[in-house]
Design an enzyme around this catalytic site. Structure first.
Site, mmCIF file in Angstrom:
data_model
loop_
_atom_site.group_PDB
_atom_site.id
_atom_site.type_symbol
_atom_site.label_atom_id
_atom_site.label_comp_id
_atom_site.label_asym_id
_atom_site.label_seq_id
_atom_site.Cartn_x
_atom_site.Cartn_y
_atom_site.Cartn_z
ATOM 1 C CB CYS A 11 -0.923 0.013 1.217
ATOM 2 S SG CYS A 11 -1.948 -1.453 1.393
ATOM 3 C CG HIS A 33 -1.146 3.039 4.729
ATOM 4 N ND1 HIS A 33 -1.041 1.774 4.180
ATOM 5 C CD2 HIS A 33 -0.479 2.981 5.908
ATOM 6 C CE1 HIS A 33 -0.345 0.993 4.972
ATOM 7 N NE2 HIS A 33 0.011 1.707 6.034
#
Length: 496
Positions: A77, A133
């Protein structure tokens, strides 16, 4: 001929619908940009790749645009999102190693100008809905301090789809931290408990579109949690998939259907608001599917976290009335770091104020079918983790070469026809094998190693890898900060 290759012990990895065509001219207003990112969406999870999962909206949108067949993302990610928003390889940002953990005092370097900041400079209204993130240990790391005028979403890797709580196990303390991870702007909100995240993110996106001032260009970065773990979806979405025997795959299929419905609802909102006639609509995954959680990359090898094709070859497409070609599949080499220069240039902005970029402007490649300006791509170089080591991809004309340097345990180099572990086709390679070379164009499934046959290609790729390694910055992967403990506040957020 084209190749891919793998070896031991160094470092980590490194490849409209509705409306008439419209040309981009100097007098044209800048296009609205909607960039949708799915999380852990596998190669075999979209209908147009032959999946048993039904994705009518993604199929229709992509059929009227350009499907990207040789499009590469990162295997996890944070690196993908970092490269997407900065246009820079993580060897140049210090984010080479895995993802940013909840308690790490780390975020994407504050000295980098990100895509929303550059679009702000050209007059865009910028919104982020969904996953961030990219670090949150201090206020300056938050998306609202990095160019997004609004933010509604979560800061960490994943969360419960209904409670919006994220749990993090701290091994050193043998303690699990669980707390709310949902912000509206910079303010935690508990107003959405027991509301499914795919739905609430879509509702916010639709609301932003409906209330957008048409006199200004829109940039909407819609980063869904779907279809990342945990395996959760309202039951109505799994009902069409009773024929799928594996429970993980069945629930995952429902999660994909909910995502596809969401994309359709966002598209409808854009059309209703009158934005579709001047839109650049992009859909991308952040990495390959996690086969241990229902995803499928078949027939590609590997899964999320690996640099086999199943981990880094991404589902992606572009739909826009600005495209000069539609209904085609591009096989030109494109990488996730290319979005920043492509979109900034398309918006009439400038990248002169950024640090040196690794991405390329690929609009003509997508829109007109011109050859990609890329001749190679770097997945990553990570000198920390001995089980995940360097990958390098290079393309010149019809040649695609990929280099993979791994420890003797290459990790997850299997083929997964379904999400059932028992159905995996195991790698035939001996456990101590450390180097592979594949013809990626003729052998995208990475089944036939050619490293012994073409040692000169191996040597050339190693020299390119050494070049990138010498140009890299040190990895920044700090230890967890005990001050991150969210239990006293009940929410995840900055602690410095």
């Amino acid at each position: 001929m084209s190749f891919s290759f793998c070896m031991s012990g160094l470092v980590l990895l490194y490849w409209v619908w509705l409306g008439v065509s419209r040309s981009v001219t100097a007098a044209s207003p800048p296009p609205h940009i909607v960039l949708i990112v799915a999380d852990d969406f596998g190669w075999n999870d979209v209908g147009y790749h032959g999946s048993e999962i039904r994705t009518p909206n993604l199929d229709k949108l992509s059929a009227h645009g350009v499907r990207l067949d040789s499009y590469y993302v990162q295997p996890v990610c944070t690196p993908s999102r970092s490269q997407l928003l900065s246009g820079r390889y993580q060897i140049h940002t210090g984010l080479q190693h895995m993802t940013i953990r909840p308690c790490q005092p780390n975020c994407h370097p504050l000295g980098d100008k990100l895509l929303p900041q550059l679009l702000n400079e050209t007059g865009y209204v910028t919104h982020l809905v969904g996953k961030w993130h990219l670090g949150m240990y201090k206020q300056d790391c938050l998306p609202t301090r990095r160019g997004f005028e609004t933010f509604f979403g979560y800061l960490n890797c994943s969360e419960d789809y209904y409670t919006h709580e994220m749990c993090y196990y701290k091994k050193a303390l043998n303690t699990t931290y669980c707390a709310l991870d949902l912000l509206d702007g910079e303010v935690p909100t508990s107003d959405y408990r027991m509301k499914y995240s795919t739905h609430i993110f879509t509702e916010r996106a639709v609301d932003l579109i409906a209330n957008h001032n048409l006199e200004k260009p829109l940039f909407l970065y819609l980063a869904y949690q779907a279809v990342h773990e945990p395996m959760q979806v309202p039951e109505k979405y799994t009902e069409p998939y009773t024929f799928i025997q594996d429970n993980n795959r069945r629930v995952y299929a429902g999660m994909v259907s909910a995502l596809d419905e969401a994309v359709g609802n966002v598209t409808d909102a854009l059309i209703k608001q009158g934005l579709w006639d001047n839109i650049v609509f992009i859909f991308t995954t952040d990495n390959g599917g996690q086969t241990q959680a229902g995803g499928s990359n078949w027939p590609l090898r590997g899964r999320k976290i690996t640099a086999w094709e199943g981990g880094v070859r991404g589902v992606g497409f572009v739909t826009s009335p600005l495209l000069k070609q539609k209904g085609v599949t591009s096989k030109e080499l494109i990488q996730i770091s290319d979005w920043l220069p492509t979109l900034v240039n398309l918006a009439g902005g400038s990248t002169n104020s950024t640090k040196p970029l690794d991405g390329f402007d690929v609009w003509k490649t997508i829109s007109e079918g011109s050859p990609s300006p890329r001749v190679e791509l770097l997945h990553n170089i990570d000198p920390i983790f001995k089980d995940i080591l360097p990958f390098f991809s290079s393309q010149t004309n019809i040649y695609l070469s990929k280099i993979i340097l791994l420890s003797p345990f290459a990790g997850c180099g299997n083929w997964s026809p379904s999400s059932s572990i028992s159905s995996e086709i195991l790698s035939p390679d001996p456990v101590n094998k450390t180097l592979w070379l594949f013809d990626i164009i003729r052998d995208p499934e990475e089944r036939h190693d050619l490293s012994d046959k073409y040692p000169h290609v191996v040597k050339k790729l190693l020299s390119r890898l050494e070049f990138y390694y010498n140009d890299s910055v040190p990895v920044y992967f700090p230890e967890d900060d005990p001050r991150c403990d969210p239990r006293h506040s009940g929410v995840w957020g900055p602690w410095e």
